[in-house]
Design a protein around this motif. Structure first.
Motif, PDB file in Angstrom:
ATOM      1  N   TYR A 171      -8.727   1.042  -0.212  1.00 62.54           N
ATOM      2  CA  TYR A 171      -9.930   1.444  -0.953  1.00 62.54           C
ATOM      3  C   TYR A 171     -10.075   2.968  -0.980  1.00 62.54           C
ATOM      4  O   TYR A 171     -10.584   3.536  -1.959  1.00 62.54           O
ATOM      5  CB  TYR A 171     -11.171   0.786  -0.367  1.00 62.54           C
ATOM      6  CG  TYR A 171     -11.334  -0.649  -0.837  1.00 62.54           C
ATOM      7  CD1 TYR A 171     -11.617  -0.922  -2.175  1.00 62.54           C
ATOM      8  CD2 TYR A 171     -11.179  -1.718   0.036  1.00 62.54           C
ATOM      9  CE1 TYR A 171     -11.755  -2.231  -2.619  1.00 62.54           C
ATOM     10  CE2 TYR A 171     -11.312  -3.029  -0.410  1.00 62.54           C
ATOM     11  CZ  TYR A 171     -11.599  -3.279  -1.739  1.00 62.54           C
ATOM     12  OH  TYR A 171     -11.719  -4.570  -2.200  1.00 62.54           O
ATOM     13  N   LEU A 193      -7.277  -2.439   4.533  1.00 65.63           N
ATOM     14  CA  LEU A 193      -8.250  -2.485   3.439  1.00 65.63           C
ATOM     15  C   LEU A 193      -8.932  -1.126   3.280  1.00 65.63           C
ATOM     16  O   LEU A 193      -9.139  -0.651   2.151  1.00 65.63           O
ATOM     17  CB  LEU A 193      -9.294  -3.577   3.713  1.00 65.63           C
ATOM     18  CG  LEU A 193      -8.836  -5.008   3.412  1.00 65.63           C
ATOM     19  CD1 LEU A 193      -9.780  -6.008   4.055  1.00 65.63           C
ATOM     20  CD2 LEU A 193      -8.756  -5.238   1.902  1.00 65.63           C
ATOM     21  N   TYR A 211      -2.008  -0.847  -4.840  1.00 65.43           N
ATOM     22  CA  TYR A 211      -3.164  -1.029  -3.974  1.00 65.43           C
ATOM     23  C   TYR A 211      -3.866  -2.371  -4.183  1.00 65.43           C
ATOM     24  O   TYR A 211      -4.336  -2.980  -3.219  1.00 65.43           O
ATOM     25  CB  TYR A 211      -4.144   0.130  -4.168  1.00 65.43           C
ATOM     26  CG  TYR A 211      -3.498   1.470  -3.913  1.00 65.43           C
ATOM     27  CD1 TYR A 211      -2.941   1.771  -2.671  1.00 65.43           C
ATOM     28  CD2 TYR A 211      -3.406   2.427  -4.916  1.00 65.43           C
ATOM     29  CE1 TYR A 211      -2.330   2.989  -2.432  1.00 65.43           C
ATOM     30  CE2 TYR A 211      -2.801   3.646  -4.685  1.00 65.43           C
ATOM     31  CZ  TYR A 211      -2.262   3.924  -3.450  1.00 65.43           C
ATOM     32  OH  TYR A 211      -1.654   5.126  -3.219  1.00 65.43           O
ATOM     33  N   GLN A 212      -3.970  -2.830  -5.412  1.00 65.33           N
ATOM     34  CA  GLN A 212      -4.659  -4.095  -5.635  1.00 65.33           C
ATOM     35  C   GLN A 212      -3.891  -5.256  -5.023  1.00 65.33           C
ATOM     36  O   GLN A 212      -4.480  -6.166  -4.420  1.00 65.33           O
ATOM     37  CB  GLN A 212      -4.897  -4.355  -7.126  1.00 65.33           C
ATOM     38  CG  GLN A 212      -5.866  -5.497  -7.394  1.00 65.33           C
ATOM     39  CD  GLN A 212      -7.190  -5.327  -6.667  1.00 65.33           C
ATOM     40  OE1 GLN A 212      -7.886  -4.326  -6.824  1.00 65.33           O
ATOM     41  NE2 GLN A 212      -7.558  -6.301  -5.833  1.00 65.33           N
ATOM     42  N   CYS A 242       0.840  -1.200   0.000  1.00 65.67           N
ATOM     43  CA  CYS A 242       0.000   0.000   0.000  1.00 65.67           C
ATOM     44  C   CYS A 242       0.877   1.252   0.000  1.00 65.67           C
ATOM     45  O   CYS A 242       0.595   2.219  -0.721  1.00 65.67           O
ATOM     46  CB  CYS A 242      -0.911  -0.015   1.226  1.00 65.67           C
ATOM     47  SG  CYS A 242      -2.419   0.963   1.039  1.00 65.67           S
ATOM     48  N   ILE A 299      -4.521  -5.120  -1.346  1.00 64.62           N
ATOM     49  CA  ILE A 299      -5.848  -5.659  -1.007  1.00 64.62           C
ATOM     50  C   ILE A 299      -5.828  -7.180  -1.001  1.00 64.62           C
ATOM     51  O   ILE A 299      -6.392  -7.829  -0.109  1.00 64.62           O
ATOM     52  CB  ILE A 299      -6.905  -5.119  -1.995  1.00 64.62           C
ATOM     53  CG1 ILE A 299      -7.167  -3.635  -1.709  1.00 64.62           C
ATOM     54  CG2 ILE A 299      -8.204  -5.924  -1.904  1.00 64.62           C
ATOM     55  CD1 ILE A 299      -7.989  -2.933  -2.769  1.00 64.62           C
ATOM     56  N   GLN A 315      -6.827  -9.388   2.241  1.00 63.54           N
ATOM     57  CA  GLN A 315      -7.919 -10.363   2.196  1.00 63.54           C
ATOM     58  C   GLN A 315      -7.430 -11.750   2.609  1.00 63.54           C
ATOM     59  O   GLN A 315      -8.117 -12.469   3.343  1.00 63.54           O
ATOM     60  CB  GLN A 315      -8.537 -10.408   0.788  1.00 63.54           C
ATOM     61  CG  GLN A 315      -9.242  -9.117   0.373  1.00 63.54           C
ATOM     62  CD  GLN A 315     -10.570  -8.904   1.081  1.00 63.54           C
ATOM     63  OE1 GLN A 315     -10.885  -9.559   2.064  1.00 63.54           O
ATOM     64  NE2 GLN A 315     -11.359  -7.965   0.581  1.00 63.54           N
TER      65      GLN A 315
END
Length: 672
Positions: free
Chosen positions: A486, A482, A452-453, A447, A456, A460
């Protein structure tokens, strides 16, 4: 030396001389009195540190990013030293040289060659017993000062101060015999006082002192060893044992600390001053009273001669436990714990050392002492070889501490390397909590890099693993992560939902630092939604908690985000005040990401005030830091705001260039 420091073509100044001549004392005087450098760093080579270790340490001290690849470290050190006017002291350089003059690690030689051939305003000051071999073409940029002994007149004055009397001819002859060596003169005076009393006539020597010592010619190293032997032999058994025991202490010590190492006998300040009178100790007055320490050459000799000091290290641990405070508010309050850590490592008691690290880490992390965490954790990483599954799990925590500290310093690629190592251990030993924590930490690092993906995905995975455990702290951190990811992707309501979940967990388990972080992030998200008063309410709550618990990093974040809220409301001066407060804290604790963010926000605010050149200066500083630490999101923000400033100045093509660069990075990292 002061003239050399101001000369345009002098890049290295070296002071040479054998031990005890005062090389370090002379350089320390210069170091303390010069004011023409923007930053000064002192490095003492107490051991033969590899360049890979020392180079990283130096970059941290300069507040610069450390390259991911070790092969790039030399270039990074040289380049960063050229970015400003720095004074760098390399004390005891001879430690890096072999007996034949060759370098233990040739990278230091390469560093000096590259340094001397570069254009720079910085200067290196070296102390060494011998002058290192450098090619003739570098001599124009070096100045070497061979430090000789005291002049005869100065030696006579020193002997008078030491209450040594005699005819002028006899005293001068002795100073010449000692080659004006100040430490040797003081040690011989100590031996004479031990034999003859308080006031001694130099005629008490009765013959050449070096013949008495069994030396056929003057040799300072051998002479000091012989004199130390003679001086120690004249001590009572009690003081002999005390002297060797005291050699285990790293910092200066008082009478109480000294007495703790010889509990079977009474130790008084008079005992310590007796050792001072023989020049075996040095005495200094500080605010809390008198403290004592060793001259480095004498300390090295005592360590060499001391033998097994296991029991003494254990007594030092007991002493530091006795003065350790139950609660701490400053770094000085936990110094005893840091010394306990050191003595456990000296005894190879790494499990106990790790327990100390565990107890100190939260305090150090809260207040931004990231380099101290790295120093402690790195020692365990290098020396500890865990032997069972439980210890492997704890060793993984050490790697996590290293990763977290480097992450906080903006060195995310190094952090990812440590997190990956920690994750590998957790997977190997089946530690699901450790696995979830490592996945969460990897999410945080990615991050910070603006990926960012990928962040994430890690968060998760962490939540899936952590549902099997009862580690609520890691779950809440994953939810915060998270939310932040986002938020960076522009999905603000989703971010708020995650932050509300994390806030509920932190309040349930009573984690005040986590509660402050969740409130801060909620404020940030509402700020993006344009709901500024709600944002300010959350941020003020976060700031109050950080001030209450001493969380300096959290305090800086809340102040920065409050600045954002007031900036959005058009209250620019209030925004600037908050940004300046945040910047000051980030500089104090070495938070490079926070520093870049505050500078970027100051630039943006001055742009709004139409003070475009001030804005550009702040934004260029922010951009430089983001480029150093690999902060792609911060880099994009600074480029975008530079575009705004140049657009306001009517320099449209330059603005377009900055916007295009910012757009390319935002597309690359998926920052919608």
């Amino acid at each position: 030396m002061q003239e050399w420091l101001q000369a345009d073509n002098v890049r290295l100044i070296g002071i040479t001389g054998t031990g005890g001549y005062g090389k370090s004392s002379l350089v320390a005087k210069v170091f303390a009195s010069t004011q023409s450098f923007e930053k000064q760093v002192w490095a003492t080579f107490s051991q033969n540190y590899p360049f890979a270790v020392w180079g990283r340490w130096l970059l941290e001290k300069l507040g610069k990013a450390t390259p991911e690849k070790e092969a790039d470290l030399l270039t990074a050190v040289c380049n960063n030293l050229r970015t400003g006017r720095y004074l760098l002291v390399l004390d005891n350089l001879e430690t890096l040289l072999e007996a034949n003059g060759e370098w233990h690690d040739k990278t230091y030689y390469d560093f000096l060659l590259r340094w001397l051939s570069s254009q720079t305003e910085s200067v290196i000051l070296v102390t060494s017993r011998e002058q290192p071999q450098l090619p003739p073409n570098s001599w124009n940029y070096c100045r070497w000062l061979p430090l000789k002994g005291l002049s005869t007149d100065a030696g006579v004055a020193l002997l008078e101060d030491l209450d040594i009397q005699g005819t002028d001819a006899e005293i001068r002859e002795f100073v010449k015999q000692a080659d004006g060596h100040p430490l040797l003169i003081k040690l011989v005076a100590g031996v004479l006082h031990a034999d003859e009393g308080d006031v001694v006539d130099i005629s008490a020597l009765r013959q050449n002192i070096f013949e008495i010592l069994g030396l056929h010619r003057y040799d300072s190293e051998a002479s000091i060893g012989k004199i130390l032997d003679a001086s120690i032999a004249r001590l009572t058994p009690k003081l002999q044992q005390l002297l060797f025991n005291l050699s285990v202490y790293r910092p200066a010590f008082n009478t109480t600390a000294a007495a703790a190492l010889l509990p079977e006998q009474e130790v008084t300040q008079a005992d310590l001053r007796g050792l001072v009178k023989r020049s075996l100790l040095q005495e200094n007055k500080i605010e809390s009273g008198w403290v004592f320490e060793f001259q480095p050459l004498i300390l090295a000799y005592l360590k060499q001669q001391a033998g097994d000091l296991t029991e003494v290290h254990e007594r030092a641990i007991t002493y530091y436990h006795s003065i350790a405070q139950e609660s701490a508010s400053t770094i000085e309050d936990i110094r005893p714990q840091l010394e306990i850590f050191h003595h456990h490592c000296e005894l190879k008691q790494y499990q106990q050392a790790n327990d100390i690290l565990d107890s100190c880490n939260e305090f150090l992390d809260l207040r931004g002492y990231y380099t101290t965490i790295i120093e402690l954790s790195s020692r365990l990483e290098k020396e500890w070889q865990p032997s069972n599954q439980d210890k492997n799990s704890e060793f993984a925590n050490v790697l996590t501490y290293l990763g977290s500290a480097y992450d906080s310093l903006g060195q995310d690629k190094i952090a990812i390397n440590y997190y990956q190592q920690s994750l590998a251990i957790a997977l190997e030993i089946g530690d699901r909590t450790g696995e979830g924590g490592s996945l969460c930490n990897l999410g945080s690092a990615y991050c910070s890099l603006g990926q960012y993906q990928q962040a994430i995905d890690y968060y998760q995975q962490a939540l899936i693993v952590l549902r099997e455990t009862d580690h609520h702290d890691f779950r809440a951190n994953s939810l915060i992560g998270l939310g932040n990811a986002y938020c960076s992707l522009g999905q603000y309501q989703k971010a708020i939902d995650y932050h509300q979940q994390s806030l509920a967990i932190f309040r349930e388990i009573g984690d005040r630092n986590g509660e402050a972080a969740s409130l801060n992030n909620l404020g940030n998200a509402y700020n993006f939604l344009g709901q500024y008063q709600i944002a300010i309410d959350y941020l003020q709550q976060s700031l109050a908690i950080s001030l209450e618990i001493g969380g300096r990093g959290g305090e800086a974040n809340s102040l920065n985000n409050l600045g954002n809220a007031y900036n959005s409301l058009g209250q620019y001066q209030m925004a600037i005040d908050y940004y300046q407060q945040s910047l000051a804290i980030s500089l104090e604790i070495g938070d490079r990401i926070g520093e870049a963010g505050s500078l970027n926000n100051l630039g943006s605010t001055y742009d709004s005030l139409r003070q475009y050149q001030i804005a550009i200066d702040y934004l260029q500083q922010s951009l430089a830091i983001s480029l150093e630490i690999g902060g792609r999101g911060g880099e994009a923000n600074s480029l975008n705001n530079l575009g705004n400033a140049y657009n306001s100045l009517g320099q449209y093509q330059m603005a377009i260039d900055y916007y295009q660069q910012s757009l390319a990075i935002s597309l690359e990292i998926g920052d919608r």
